[in-house]
Design a protein around this motif. Sequence first.
Motif, PDB file in Angstrom:
ATOM      1  N   ALA A  14     -32.091  -7.576  36.404  1.00 46.05           N
ATOM      2  CA  ALA A  14     -30.747  -7.910  35.934  1.00 46.05           C
ATOM      3  C   ALA A  14     -29.699  -7.638  37.006  1.00 46.05           C
ATOM      4  O   ALA A  14     -28.693  -8.321  37.088  1.00 46.05           O
ATOM      5  CB  ALA A  14     -30.425  -7.125  34.669  1.00 46.05           C
ATOM      6  N   ARG A  15     -29.951  -6.630  37.843  1.00 46.33           N
ATOM      7  CA  ARG A  15     -28.980  -6.258  38.874  1.00 46.33           C
ATOM      8  C   ARG A  15     -29.268  -6.905  40.217  1.00 46.33           C
ATOM      9  O   ARG A  15     -28.392  -6.989  41.063  1.00 46.33           O
ATOM     10  CB  ARG A  15     -28.945  -4.745  39.026  1.00 46.33           C
ATOM     11  N   GLY A  86     -15.137 -13.124  37.891  1.00 43.32           N
ATOM     12  CA  GLY A  86     -16.352 -12.379  38.164  1.00 43.32           C
ATOM     13  C   GLY A  86     -16.279 -11.692  39.507  1.00 43.32           C
ATOM     14  O   GLY A  86     -15.227 -11.678  40.150  1.00 43.32           O
ATOM     15  N   LYS A 100     -25.361 -11.849  44.679  1.00 48.57           N
ATOM     16  CA  LYS A 100     -25.515 -11.736  43.233  1.00 48.57           C
ATOM     17  C   LYS A 100     -24.117 -11.802  42.649  1.00 48.57           C
ATOM     18  O   LYS A 100     -23.164 -11.260  43.207  1.00 48.57           O
ATOM     19  CB  LYS A 100     -26.248 -10.455  42.841  1.00 48.57           C
ATOM     20  N   THR A 102     -21.722 -11.732  38.963  1.00 47.58           N
ATOM     21  CA  THR A 102     -21.662 -11.377  37.553  1.00 47.58           C
ATOM     22  C   THR A 102     -20.322 -11.781  36.946  1.00 47.58           C
ATOM     23  O   THR A 102     -19.280 -11.669  37.593  1.00 47.58           O
ATOM     24  CB  THR A 102     -21.913  -9.873  37.311  1.00 47.58           C
ATOM     25  N   PRO A 106     -23.118  -5.774  33.771  1.00 48.76           N
ATOM     26  CA  PRO A 106     -24.231  -5.429  34.660  1.00 48.76           C
ATOM     27  C   PRO A 106     -25.252  -6.553  34.854  1.00 48.76           C
ATOM     28  O   PRO A 106     -26.197  -6.384  35.602  1.00 48.76           O
ATOM     29  CB  PRO A 106     -24.875  -4.242  33.952  1.00 48.76           C
ATOM     30  N   LEU A 107     -25.107  -7.696  34.191  1.00 49.43           N
ATOM     31  CA  LEU A 107     -26.061  -8.799  34.336  1.00 49.43           C
ATOM     32  C   LEU A 107     -25.616  -9.714  35.475  1.00 49.43           C
ATOM     33  O   LEU A 107     -24.518 -10.253  35.457  1.00 49.43           O
ATOM     34  CB  LEU A 107     -26.163  -9.587  33.033  1.00 49.43           C
ATOM     35  N   TYR A 108     -26.503  -9.883  36.458  1.00 47.01           N
ATOM     36  CA  TYR A 108     -26.191 -10.673  37.638  1.00 47.01           C
ATOM     37  C   TYR A 108     -27.045 -11.925  37.697  1.00 47.01           C
ATOM     38  O   TYR A 108     -28.191 -11.924  37.270  1.00 47.01           O
ATOM     39  CB  TYR A 108     -26.443  -9.855  38.912  1.00 47.01           C
ATOM     40  N   GLY A 109     -26.473 -12.973  38.278  1.00 46.86           N
ATOM     41  CA  GLY A 109     -27.205 -14.191  38.579  1.00 46.86           C
ATOM     42  C   GLY A 109     -27.256 -14.372  40.087  1.00 46.86           C
ATOM     43  O   GLY A 109     -26.402 -13.859  40.817  1.00 46.86           O
TER      44      GLY A 109
END
Length: 179
Positions: A14-15, A86, A100, A102, A106-109
Amino acid sequence: MGLAALAGGAIYAARNPRIPEGVHPVEGFDLDRYLGKWYELARIEHSFEKGLQRTQAEYSRRPDGSVQVINRGFDARRGEWKVAHGKARPTIAPNVAALKVTFFGPLYGGYNVVALGESYQWAMVIGSSLEHCWILSRTPTLPDGVEGRLVRQAERLGVDTQKLVWVHQDGVNPTGSYS
């Protein structure tokens, strides 16, 4: 121990989003040259951008060294701009175009620049999967030949280019003033 490792792996994922197999972010990347305003010319449609036109992204440095991200697009059905704020950070090294991003805590793409014009005038970005692809430009149009080159590169990477939506970018916002 197995559950703890699984939970730890989920938090790490997720990070620190993955880079899709076969995708190679640009090396020799200069994040400061990349900052500024970009027009989104094509994308694979997703719920967070569905139906938006005149989409743009603006990147700037934050005091902590991360990157502030402001995405905006015009929702013609509602007659209004949608804006999302973001932040982004490099994931590998400052000179590798793997970041990354977000918009949701705490959720990153993933945000992997895989093609970049020599003068940072256009770019192609692949996300954490090949289902996330964007073609960006500093102007509302691409120079001759660049569109075809980027679509062919996306195909070679495994992107379903039939899913690309070409975004209306006429340079004028719905209120009539120039954007």
